[in-house]
Design a protein around this motif. Structure first.
Motif, PDB file in Angstrom:
ATOM      1  N   ALA A 131       2.677  24.888   4.732  1.00 52.08           N
ATOM      2  CA  ALA A 131       3.599  25.790   4.042  1.00 52.08           C
ATOM      3  C   ALA A 131       4.805  26.021   4.937  1.00 52.08           C
ATOM      4  CB  ALA A 131       2.912  27.107   3.716  1.00 52.08           C
ATOM      5  N   ARG A 132       6.001  25.769   4.409  1.00 50.87           N
ATOM      6  CA  ARG A 132       7.207  25.920   5.221  1.00 50.87           C
ATOM      7  C   ARG A 132       7.465  27.367   5.600  1.00 50.87           C
ATOM      8  NH1 ARG A 132      12.054  22.614   2.648  1.00 50.87           N
ATOM      9  NH2 ARG A 132      13.070  23.547   4.439  1.00 50.87           N
ATOM     10  N   ASP A 133       7.110  28.296   4.735  1.00 47.45           N
ATOM     11  CA  ASP A 133       7.417  29.698   5.023  1.00 47.45           C
ATOM     12  C   ASP A 133       6.492  30.317   6.062  1.00 47.45           C
ATOM     13  OD1 ASP A 133       5.159  29.804   3.397  1.00 47.45           O
ATOM     14  OD2 ASP A 133       5.966  31.321   2.042  1.00 47.45           O
ATOM     15  N   SER A 134       5.228  29.896   6.091  1.00 46.40           N
ATOM     16  CA  SER A 134       4.266  30.531   6.990  1.00 46.40           C
ATOM     17  C   SER A 134       3.760  29.623   8.111  1.00 46.40           C
ATOM     18  CB  SER A 134       3.060  31.024   6.189  1.00 46.40           C
ATOM     19  OG  SER A 134       2.322  29.911   5.689  1.00 46.40           O
ATOM     20  N   GLY A 135       3.918  28.310   7.952  1.00 48.08           N
ATOM     21  CA  GLY A 135       3.363  27.379   8.926  1.00 48.08           C
ATOM     22  C   GLY A 135       1.878  27.130   8.736  1.00 48.08           C
ATOM     23  N   GLU A 191       2.897  18.933  -5.512  1.00 45.79           N
ATOM     24  CA  GLU A 191       4.167  18.831  -4.788  1.00 45.79           C
ATOM     25  C   GLU A 191       4.058  17.828  -3.633  1.00 45.79           C
ATOM     26  OE1 GLU A 191       7.113  21.993  -2.537  1.00 45.79           O
ATOM     27  OE2 GLU A 191       5.812  22.740  -4.137  1.00 45.79           O
ATOM     28  N   ALA A 192       2.968  17.905  -2.895  1.00 45.40           N
ATOM     29  CA  ALA A 192       2.775  17.007  -1.747  1.00 45.40           C
ATOM     30  C   ALA A 192       2.548  15.574  -2.207  1.00 45.40           C
ATOM     31  CB  ALA A 192       1.598  17.492  -0.910  1.00 45.40           C
ATOM     32  N   THR A 226       8.004  12.579   8.488  1.00 41.35           N
ATOM     33  CA  THR A 226       7.886  13.989   8.149  1.00 41.35           C
ATOM     34  C   THR A 226       8.670  14.153   6.850  1.00 41.35           C
ATOM     35  OG1 THR A 226       7.745  14.679  10.460  1.00 41.35           O
ATOM     36  CG2 THR A 226       8.407  16.355   8.864  1.00 41.35           C
ATOM     37  N   LEU A 227       8.010  14.648   5.831  1.00 39.85           N
ATOM     38  CA  LEU A 227       8.633  14.824   4.523  1.00 39.85           C
ATOM     39  C   LEU A 227       8.715  16.307   4.213  1.00 39.85           C
ATOM     40  CD1 LEU A 227       6.639  12.098   2.539  1.00 39.85           C
ATOM     41  CD2 LEU A 227       8.761  11.817   3.827  1.00 39.85           C
ATOM     42  N   GLU A 228       9.777  16.696   3.544  1.00 38.88           N
ATOM     43  CA  GLU A 228       9.954  18.100   3.169  1.00 38.88           C
ATOM     44  C   GLU A 228      10.151  18.213   1.675  1.00 38.88           C
ATOM     45  OE1 GLU A 228      12.664  20.500   5.460  1.00 38.88           O
ATOM     46  OE2 GLU A 228      12.464  19.166   7.186  1.00 38.88           O
ATOM     47  N   THR A 229       9.558  19.255   1.099  1.00 35.69           N
ATOM     48  CA  THR A 229       9.791  19.630  -0.285  1.00 35.69           C
ATOM     49  C   THR A 229      10.310  21.065  -0.259  1.00 35.69           C
ATOM     50  OG1 THR A 229       7.606  20.589  -0.691  1.00 35.69           O
ATOM     51  CG2 THR A 229       7.820  18.189  -0.969  1.00 35.69           C
ATOM     52  N   ASP A 230      10.498  21.646  -1.416  1.00 33.15           N
ATOM     53  CA  ASP A 230      10.982  23.027  -1.463  1.00 33.15           C
ATOM     54  C   ASP A 230      10.085  23.975  -0.669  1.00 33.15           C
ATOM     55  OD1 ASP A 230      13.109  22.296  -3.026  1.00 33.15           O
ATOM     56  OD2 ASP A 230      12.168  22.891  -4.908  1.00 33.15           O
TER      57      ASP A 230
END
Length: 164
Positions: free
Chosen positions: A67-71, A106-107, A4-8
């Motif tokens: 999207a991290r903010d909305s899922g 980004e991805a 699992t990778l995360e960006t901003d």
């Protein structure tokens, strides 16, 4: 086993059955023309399973872009390998409505860097349909260079080589 990778802004995660409907809709549409489609339902299912099966078999595969903010699931990026790919191949696609916001860049950056860094891959390329101008521009933005005489899965495919 599946990272699992995360960006901003993004979470790159393993696919689930919740991703299937959007994936199938894209793969069976005209938007998949530059990815060998449109595909049948059976072929879309095979591709979906292939994207996941590569992880335990080859140590690379596809990750869904969320999207991290909305899922919201925005698309997919992956590193493919195996008998259909002469080298590890970085690919990406976005679902309708997610294009033009830098998500694919980004991805793809995150997965490319994971591939070279954590996974220790020596080479990564991207196979791109010559008519897919958006993906060609993205490959160039990622710093990849168009190769003049590489191994490729077909004569019509352009091959861009990424740098670590």
């Amino acid at each position: 086993m599946i990272p699992t990778l995360e960006t901003d802004r993004l979470l790159l995660r393993a696919q689930t059955m919740d991703d299937w409907q959007a994936y199938a809709s894209l793969m069976m549409s005209e938007d998949a023309a530059q990815m060998g489609g449109p595909h049948t339902l059976e072929d879309a299912w095979g591709l979906f399973c292939h994207d996941l099966a590569q992880w335990p078999l080859l140590g690379t595969g596809a990750l869904m872009i969320e999207a991290r903010d909305s899922g919201e699931c925005l698309g997919q990026t992956g590193i493919s390998y195996g008998p259909l790919f002469p080298e590890h191949e970085l690919g990406w696609f976005l679902f309708p409505g997610a294009k033009g916001r830098g998500y694919a860049f980004e991805a793809a950056c995150a997965l490319r860097d994971w591939g070279f860094g954590v996974r220790g891959l020596k080479t990564i390329v991207s196979h791109i349909d010559p008519q897919n101008h958006r993906s060609r521009k993205l490959a160039e933005r990622l710093g990849a260079e168009l190769m003049t005489d590489p191994d490729r899965p077909g004569p019509e495919v352009l091959v861009y080589r990424h740098k670590p």
